[in-house]
Scaffold this motif. Sequence first.
Motif, PDB file in Angstrom:
ATOM      1  N   UNK A 141       0.819  -1.213   0.000  1.00  0.00           N
ATOM      2  CA  UNK A 141       0.000   0.000   0.000  1.00  0.00           C
ATOM      3  C   UNK A 141       0.851   1.260   0.000  1.00  0.00           C
ATOM      4  N   UNK A 142       1.867   1.319   0.853  1.00  0.00           N
ATOM      5  CA  UNK A 142       2.714   2.512   0.950  1.00  0.00           C
ATOM      6  C   UNK A 142       3.982   2.151   1.702  1.00  0.00           C
ATOM      7  N   UNK A 143       5.044   2.928   1.455  1.00  0.00           N
ATOM      8  CA  UNK A 143       6.268   2.718   2.221  1.00  0.00           C
ATOM      9  C   UNK A 143       7.080   4.001   2.241  1.00  0.00           C
ATOM     10  N   UNK A 144       7.953   4.091   3.234  1.00  0.00           N
ATOM     11  CA  UNK A 144       8.798   5.262   3.369  1.00  0.00           C
ATOM     12  C   UNK A 144       9.943   5.207   2.375  1.00  0.00           C
ATOM     13  N   UNK A 145      10.351   6.355   1.812  1.00  0.00           N
ATOM     14  CA  UNK A 145      11.399   6.357   0.788  1.00  0.00           C
ATOM     15  C   UNK A 145      12.761   5.920   1.298  1.00  0.00           C
ATOM     16  N   UNK A 146      12.923   5.777   2.599  1.00  0.00           N
ATOM     17  CA  UNK A 146      14.187   5.284   3.148  1.00  0.00           C
ATOM     18  C   UNK A 146      14.399   3.803   2.855  1.00  0.00           C
ATOM     19  N   UNK A 147      13.333   3.087   2.483  1.00  0.00           N
ATOM     20  CA  UNK A 147      13.428   1.665   2.179  1.00  0.00           C
ATOM     21  C   UNK A 147      13.867   1.445   0.736  1.00  0.00           C
ATOM     22  N   UNK A 148      14.616   0.375   0.517  1.00  0.00           N
ATOM     23  CA  UNK A 148      14.999  -0.038  -0.831  1.00  0.00           C
ATOM     24  C   UNK A 148      14.131  -1.222  -1.241  1.00  0.00           C
ATOM     25  N   UNK A 149      13.835  -1.312  -2.561  1.00  0.00           N
ATOM     26  CA  UNK A 149      13.038  -2.443  -3.021  1.00  0.00           C
ATOM     27  C   UNK A 149      13.380  -2.766  -4.458  1.00  0.00           C
ATOM     28  N   UNK A 150      13.102  -4.003  -4.835  1.00  0.00           N
ATOM     29  CA  UNK A 150      13.326  -4.432  -6.206  1.00  0.00           C
ATOM     30  C   UNK A 150      12.498  -5.684  -6.462  1.00  0.00           C
ATOM     31  N   UNK A 151      12.287  -5.994  -7.744  1.00  0.00           N
ATOM     32  CA  UNK A 151      11.609  -7.225  -8.121  1.00  0.00           C
ATOM     33  C   UNK A 151      12.614  -8.366  -8.156  1.00  0.00           C
ATOM     34  N   UNK A 152      12.266  -9.482  -7.543  1.00  0.00           N
ATOM     35  CA  UNK A 152      13.143 -10.643  -7.521  1.00  0.00           C
ATOM     36  C   UNK A 152      12.354 -11.889  -7.872  1.00  0.00           C
ATOM     37  N   UNK A 153      13.014 -12.784  -8.594  1.00  0.00           N
ATOM     38  CA  UNK A 153      12.393 -14.067  -8.897  1.00  0.00           C
ATOM     39  C   UNK A 153      12.227 -14.859  -7.603  1.00  0.00           C
ATOM     40  N   UNK A 154      11.045 -15.439  -7.404  1.00  0.00           N
ATOM     41  CA  UNK A 154      10.812 -16.264  -6.224  1.00  0.00           C
ATOM     42  C   UNK A 154      11.623 -17.545  -6.367  1.00  0.00           C
ATOM     43  N   UNK A 155      12.444 -17.825  -5.380  1.00  0.00           N
ATOM     44  CA  UNK A 155      13.322 -18.989  -5.405  1.00  0.00           C
ATOM     45  C   UNK A 155      12.511 -20.261  -5.585  1.00  0.00           C
ATOM     46  N   UNK A 156      12.929 -21.088  -6.533  1.00  0.00           N
ATOM     47  CA  UNK A 156      12.287 -22.375  -6.747  1.00  0.00           C
ATOM     48  C   UNK A 156      11.080 -22.321  -7.656  1.00  0.00           C
ATOM     49  N   UNK A 157      10.723 -21.123  -8.171  1.00  0.00           N
ATOM     50  CA  UNK A 157       9.516 -21.010  -8.982  1.00  0.00           C
ATOM     51  C   UNK A 157       9.709 -21.619 -10.357  1.00  0.00           C
ATOM     52  N   UNK A 158      10.880 -21.377 -10.962  1.00  0.00           N
ATOM     53  CA  UNK A 158      11.097 -21.882 -12.303  1.00  0.00           C
ATOM     54  C   UNK A 158      10.030 -21.377 -13.245  1.00  0.00           C
ATOM     55  N   UNK A 159       9.458 -22.245 -14.042  1.00  0.00           N
ATOM     56  CA  UNK A 159       8.377 -21.880 -14.953  1.00  0.00           C
ATOM     57  C   UNK A 159       7.138 -22.730 -14.681  1.00  0.00           C
ATOM     58  N   UNK A 160       6.965 -23.145 -13.396  1.00  0.00           N
ATOM     59  CA  UNK A 160       5.839 -24.013 -13.064  1.00  0.00           C
ATOM     60  C   UNK A 160       4.514 -23.296 -13.088  1.00  0.00           C
ATOM     61  N   UNK A 161       4.521 -21.992 -12.873  1.00  0.00           N
ATOM     62  CA  UNK A 161       3.278 -21.249 -12.731  1.00  0.00           C
ATOM     63  C   UNK A 161       3.382 -19.955 -13.495  1.00  0.00           C
ATOM     64  N   UNK A 162       2.251 -19.412 -13.909  1.00  0.00           N
ATOM     65  CA  UNK A 162       2.241 -18.140 -14.627  1.00  0.00           C
ATOM     66  C   UNK A 162       1.955 -16.981 -13.694  1.00  0.00           C
ATOM     67  N   UNK A 163       2.056 -17.209 -12.393  1.00  0.00           N
ATOM     68  CA  UNK A 163       1.797 -16.133 -11.447  1.00  0.00           C
ATOM     69  C   UNK A 163       2.689 -16.299 -10.238  1.00  0.00           C
ATOM     70  N   UNK A 164       3.008 -15.203  -9.584  1.00  0.00           N
ATOM     71  CA  UNK A 164       3.768 -15.261  -8.370  1.00  0.00           C
ATOM     72  C   UNK A 164       5.230 -15.599  -8.550  1.00  0.00           C
ATOM     73  N   UNK A 165       5.749 -15.574  -9.798  1.00  0.00           N
ATOM     74  CA  UNK A 165       7.149 -15.892 -10.012  1.00  0.00           C
ATOM     75  C   UNK A 165       8.061 -14.774  -9.510  1.00  0.00           C
ATOM     76  N   UNK A 166       7.545 -13.559  -9.498  1.00  0.00           N
ATOM     77  CA  UNK A 166       8.333 -12.409  -9.086  1.00  0.00           C
ATOM     78  C   UNK A 166       7.594 -11.644  -7.999  1.00  0.00           C
ATOM     79  N   UNK A 167       8.306 -11.332  -6.923  1.00  0.00           N
ATOM     80  CA  UNK A 167       7.721 -10.536  -5.860  1.00  0.00           C
ATOM     81  C   UNK A 167       8.699  -9.451  -5.454  1.00  0.00           C
ATOM     82  N   UNK A 168       8.301  -8.597  -4.533  1.00  0.00           N
ATOM     83  CA  UNK A 168       9.074  -7.412  -4.188  1.00  0.00           C
ATOM     84  C   UNK A 168       9.853  -7.650  -2.903  1.00  0.00           C
ATOM     85  N   UNK A 169      11.153  -7.436  -2.971  1.00  0.00           N
ATOM     86  CA  UNK A 169      12.019  -7.589  -1.805  1.00  0.00           C
ATOM     87  C   UNK A 169      12.313  -6.211  -1.231  1.00  0.00           C
TER      88      UNK A 169
END
Length: 250
Positions: A113-141
Motif C-alpha cells: 500500500x505505501x512505504x517510506x522512501x528510506x526503504x529499498x526495493x526491487x523485483x526478484x524471482x521467487x526462489x524455486x519457482x522456475x516456470x511451473x506457474x504463470x503467477x507469483x514468479x516475481x515478488x518485491x524484496x
Amino acid sequence: MRSDLFNPSHAEAATAQAGMTLQNSKMLKVALNGEVITRQGAMVAYQGQMDFQALGAGGLGKFLKQQLTGEGIPLMKVSGRGDLFLADLASDVFVIDLEGGQDQLTINGRNVLAFEPSLSWDLHRVQGAGMLSTSGLFNCLFSGRGRIAITCKGTPVVLNVDQPTYADPQAAVCWSAGLRTGFHRADQLGLGTLLGRTTGESYTMSFAGQGFVVVQPSEELPASLISGTGSGDQAGGGAAGGLLGGLLGR
C-alpha cells in the motif's frame, strides 16, 4: 445533528509525530512532512498541501521487469505537508517496521500500500519457482530501515515456519526473505485429480527455514489474467528472456 456516524471512534486518528499510523483497520493515515511512496490510486482523502507524482513501476529497470513479468507495483510519490489517507478496496491494513541490516521482507506486489522512501526495493524471482506457474514468479524484496504498509483481503494468519509449510501462491501475502521457497504441482503433494475431478489447486508454494509467512483468506487473480502479460514463456524465451535475465542479475 446526531448519528452513530459521529461516534468518536470514527474521528480522525491523533498523531503526535510525522509518519504512518492506522486510522482504522482498513485505512492508513500518513502525517506527511516530506515524502512517502504509495500505490497509485490508493489516496482516498488528504488535508494540507501535497503534490502527487506518478512513478510508474519505480524506475526504468523495475519498469522493464514489470513489463516482462506482469508483476510489480504501480507507484506514486506524495510530497508536502498534511494528512494523507490511503486504502485499497476496504482491505485490512497492517504497518510493518523494518529495522535495517538483515531485516528483509518479500511481499506480493499487489499487497503493498505505501512505504517510506528510506526503504529499498526491487523485483526478484521467487526462489524455486522456475516456470511451473504463470503467477507469483516475481515478488518485491524490501530492505533497509523504515515503515511499510501492506493490505490483506480479510484477517490473515501468520504461520511460523517450524515444519513443512505450504500455501497457495495467490494467498501468500509476505514472508521472511531468508526462507527457502519452492513450487510444487498439485499431484506432487497428493492434491491431484480424483475420479476425473480436480481440486482447483494447480500449484502450491512451499516454505522452509526459519521465519514466517503471512497468508490471507483470499486468492488473488494471477497477474497474467489481469494484465495479459504474464510471466510464463514470454519471459523465458528470445530477446525478452535474455533482457530479463540480465536485469535479474543486477
